[in-house]
Write an enzyme that holds these catalytic residues in place. Structure first.
Site, PDB file in Angstrom:
ATOM      1  N   LYS A  41      -3.361  10.867  -2.088  1.00 31.34           N
ATOM      2  CA  LYS A  41      -4.084   9.666  -1.637  1.00 31.34           C
ATOM      3  C   LYS A  41      -5.498  10.000  -1.150  1.00 31.34           C
ATOM      4  O   LYS A  41      -6.455   9.289  -1.444  1.00 31.34           O
ATOM      5  CB  LYS A  41      -3.286   8.949  -0.545  1.00 31.34           C
ATOM      6  CG  LYS A  41      -1.977   8.391  -1.082  1.00 31.34           C
ATOM      7  CD  LYS A  41      -1.243   7.566  -0.064  1.00 31.34           C
ATOM      8  CE  LYS A  41       0.195   7.309  -0.496  1.00 31.34           C
ATOM      9  NZ  LYS A  41       0.346   6.619  -1.772  1.00 31.34           N
ATOM     10  N   GLU A 138      -0.729  11.404   4.829  1.00 32.26           N
ATOM     11  CA  GLU A 138      -0.066  12.497   4.106  1.00 32.26           C
ATOM     12  C   GLU A 138      -0.427  13.858   4.705  1.00 32.26           C
ATOM     13  O   GLU A 138      -0.222  14.888   4.068  1.00 32.26           O
ATOM     14  CB  GLU A 138      -0.414  12.443   2.615  1.00 32.26           C
ATOM     15  CG  GLU A 138       0.231  11.255   1.905  1.00 32.26           C
ATOM     16  CD  GLU A 138       0.021  11.232   0.396  1.00 32.26           C
ATOM     17  OE1 GLU A 138       0.894  10.690  -0.297  1.00 32.26           O
ATOM     18  OE2 GLU A 138      -1.018  11.737  -0.092  1.00 32.26           O
ATOM     19  N   GLY A 220      -0.171  -6.203  -4.407  1.00 28.77           N
ATOM     20  CA  GLY A 220      -0.011  -6.059  -5.857  1.00 28.77           C
ATOM     21  C   GLY A 220      -0.495  -7.297  -6.581  1.00 28.77           C
ATOM     22  O   GLY A 220      -1.586  -7.805  -6.307  1.00 28.77           O
ATOM     23  N   GLY A 223      -2.121 -10.275  -4.786  1.00 25.06           N
ATOM     24  CA  GLY A 223      -3.451 -10.202  -4.168  1.00 25.06           C
ATOM     25  C   GLY A 223      -3.457  -9.418  -2.879  1.00 25.06           C
ATOM     26  O   GLY A 223      -2.828  -8.362  -2.771  1.00 25.06           O
ATOM     27  N   ASP A 245       0.075   1.485 -15.444  1.00 23.50           N
ATOM     28  CA  ASP A 245       0.547   2.380 -14.382  1.00 23.50           C
ATOM     29  C   ASP A 245      -0.192   2.019 -13.091  1.00 23.50           C
ATOM     30  O   ASP A 245      -1.422   2.076 -13.044  1.00 23.50           O
ATOM     31  CB  ASP A 245       0.240   3.838 -14.791  1.00 23.50           C
ATOM     32  CG  ASP A 245       0.539   4.830 -13.687  1.00 23.50           C
ATOM     33  OD1 ASP A 245       1.251   4.475 -12.741  1.00 23.50           O
ATOM     34  OD2 ASP A 245       0.051   5.975 -13.790  1.00 23.50           O
ATOM     35  N   ASP A 251      -5.380   3.294  -3.822  1.00 25.80           N
ATOM     36  CA  ASP A 251      -6.463   4.233  -3.489  1.00 25.80           C
ATOM     37  C   ASP A 251      -7.793   3.746  -4.067  1.00 25.80           C
ATOM     38  O   ASP A 251      -8.839   3.853  -3.415  1.00 25.80           O
ATOM     39  CB  ASP A 251      -6.142   5.629  -4.040  1.00 25.80           C
ATOM     40  CG  ASP A 251      -4.843   6.168  -3.462  1.00 25.80           C
ATOM     41  OD1 ASP A 251      -4.537   5.855  -2.299  1.00 25.80           O
ATOM     42  OD2 ASP A 251      -4.134   6.889  -4.179  1.00 25.80           O
TER      43      ASP A 251
HETATM   44  O1  RIB Z   1      -1.411   6.737  -4.122  1.00 22.79           O
HETATM   45  C1  RIB Z   1      -0.999   7.521  -5.206  1.00 22.79           C
HETATM   46  C2  RIB Z   1      -0.817   8.945  -4.775  1.00 22.79           C
HETATM   47  O2  RIB Z   1       0.223   8.984  -3.839  1.00 22.79           O
HETATM   48  C3  RIB Z   1      -0.421   9.883  -5.878  1.00 22.79           C
HETATM   49  O3  RIB Z   1      -1.539  10.481  -6.471  1.00 22.79           O
HETATM   50  C4  RIB Z   1       0.535  10.846  -5.184  1.00 22.79           C
HETATM   51  O4  RIB Z   1       0.086  12.153  -5.149  1.00 22.79           O
HETATM   52  C5  RIB Z   1       0.723  10.292  -3.777  1.00 22.79           C
HETATM   53  O5  RIB Z   1      -0.040  10.946  -2.839  1.00 22.79           O
END
Ligand code: RIB
Length: 310
Positions: A41, A138, A220, A223, A245, A251
């Site tokens: 992310k 993360e 999604g 909106g 996809d 992000d």
């Molecule tokens: O938001 C998508 C990302 O979430 C992916 O690239 C994966 O690595 C996770 O971190």
């Protein structure tokens, strides 16, 4: 180079499998296609910001493996400054992403070197004269909270994407200027369902009481909603007939928001712009590889603001 955005967060090497459905417990299932791509992310958000022309510095950690080198290379190729990326430990963060026919995905991440970022990597200098820091969840919570504290002390605006959703202290959350979460993360943070626009509006209003400025919940194809002092408002999604996809769509949305925040455009304009960006990203496989450049999406800025692009 004067950086206008600092991203502190994860870098994962993504293993994407396109498959018709998820396997049952105990079942061996045959997938259709395998793709290996840079992701995470933090890195995804840094790349989308850079593709929109922002000067981005990323702070993070990769492992001493082939994936680490690839992750740094991808940031470099996209113009993200990598001097604050360290290589530590054996393994980089890995994302295992299963993509279904609908374009929806589910993923499991392996923390790897993302959990080897040290307190010393996050110091006050990062926030001096920087308009915006972008954080996700993360990396260890204590580092996210440290970054929030230091950014606040240096008048650097804070965008927190609490993904994957974690408990964050009330004190730290109250310092966050912009909280961005999806339905699942919003539901975790509010302990209530967020399955409709109506529920998202209610949830955003309640989360707004816990942050400094604004809350955005992405939904999604439904909106997004925005909540601030003036109340909560819904923004429709950009219709996309060919969803391939959705990995990294959130992000790329955040990259669009960052562009507007740095250029002092109102979020009421920033959200439709960000929605256009993420609608481009879902038309190809992968995260970073699917993200548009500014000329691809500048039409989504109002004419008044297209001067930024020219
Ligand atoms: O938001 C998508 C990302 O979430 C992916 O690239 C994966 O690595 C996770 O971190």
């Amino acid at each position: 180079m004067k950086h206008n955005v600092v991203v502190i967060g994860s870098l994962n090497y993504d293993i994407l499998v396109q498959q018709d459905r998820l396997p049952e417990i105990g079942e061996t299932f045959t997938g259709n296609e395998l793709m290996l791509m840079p992701g995470g992310k933090g890195a995804n958000q840094a790349v989308q910001c850079a593709r929109l022309g922002l000067n981005v510095n990323m702070v993070g950690c990769v492992g001493n493996d082939i994936y680490g080198a690839e992750l740094i290379k991808s940031l470099n190729e996209n113009g993200v400054s990598v001097d604050k990326i360290s290589q530590r430990g054996k393994t980089s963060g890995i994302g295992i992403v299963q993509i279904l026919e609908s374009g929806d995905y589910c993923s499991t991440i392996i923390k790897g070197a993302n959990y080897l970022i040290a307190e010393d990597d996050i110091n006050a200098d990062l926030f001096i004269d920087r308009p915006l820091v972008i954080l996700q969840s993360e990396i260890p919570d204590r580092l996210v909270e440290r970054a929030i504290t230091l950014a606040r002390q240096h008048d650097c605006k804070i965008l927190l994407n609490n993904a994957p959703a974690r408990d964050i202290s009330a004190q730290a959350l109250s310092q966050v200027d912009f909280l961005v979460v999806n339905e699942t993360e919003a539901s975790f943070m509010s302990a209530g369902p967020v399955t409709s626009v109506r529920e998202a509006l209610t949830c955003a209003e309640s989360l707004h009481q816990r942050v400094k400025d604004r809350v955005i919940i992405t939904l999604g194809e439904k909106g997004a909603v925005l909540s601030g002092d003036e109340g909560a408002r819904h923004f429709p999604a950009v219709f996309c007939p060919d969803v391939v996809d959705t990995t990294g769509a959130g992000d790329s949305f955040i990259g669009g928001l960052a562009y507007c925040l740095v250029n002092r455009l109102p979020l009421e304009e920033g959200i439709p712009f960000a929605a256009e960006i993420s609608s481009c990203s879902i038309q190809k496989y992968g995260g970073q590889s699917s993200f548009p450049m500014l000329p691809d999406v500048a039409h989504a800025l109002t004419q008044n603001h297209q001067r930024l692009f020219g």
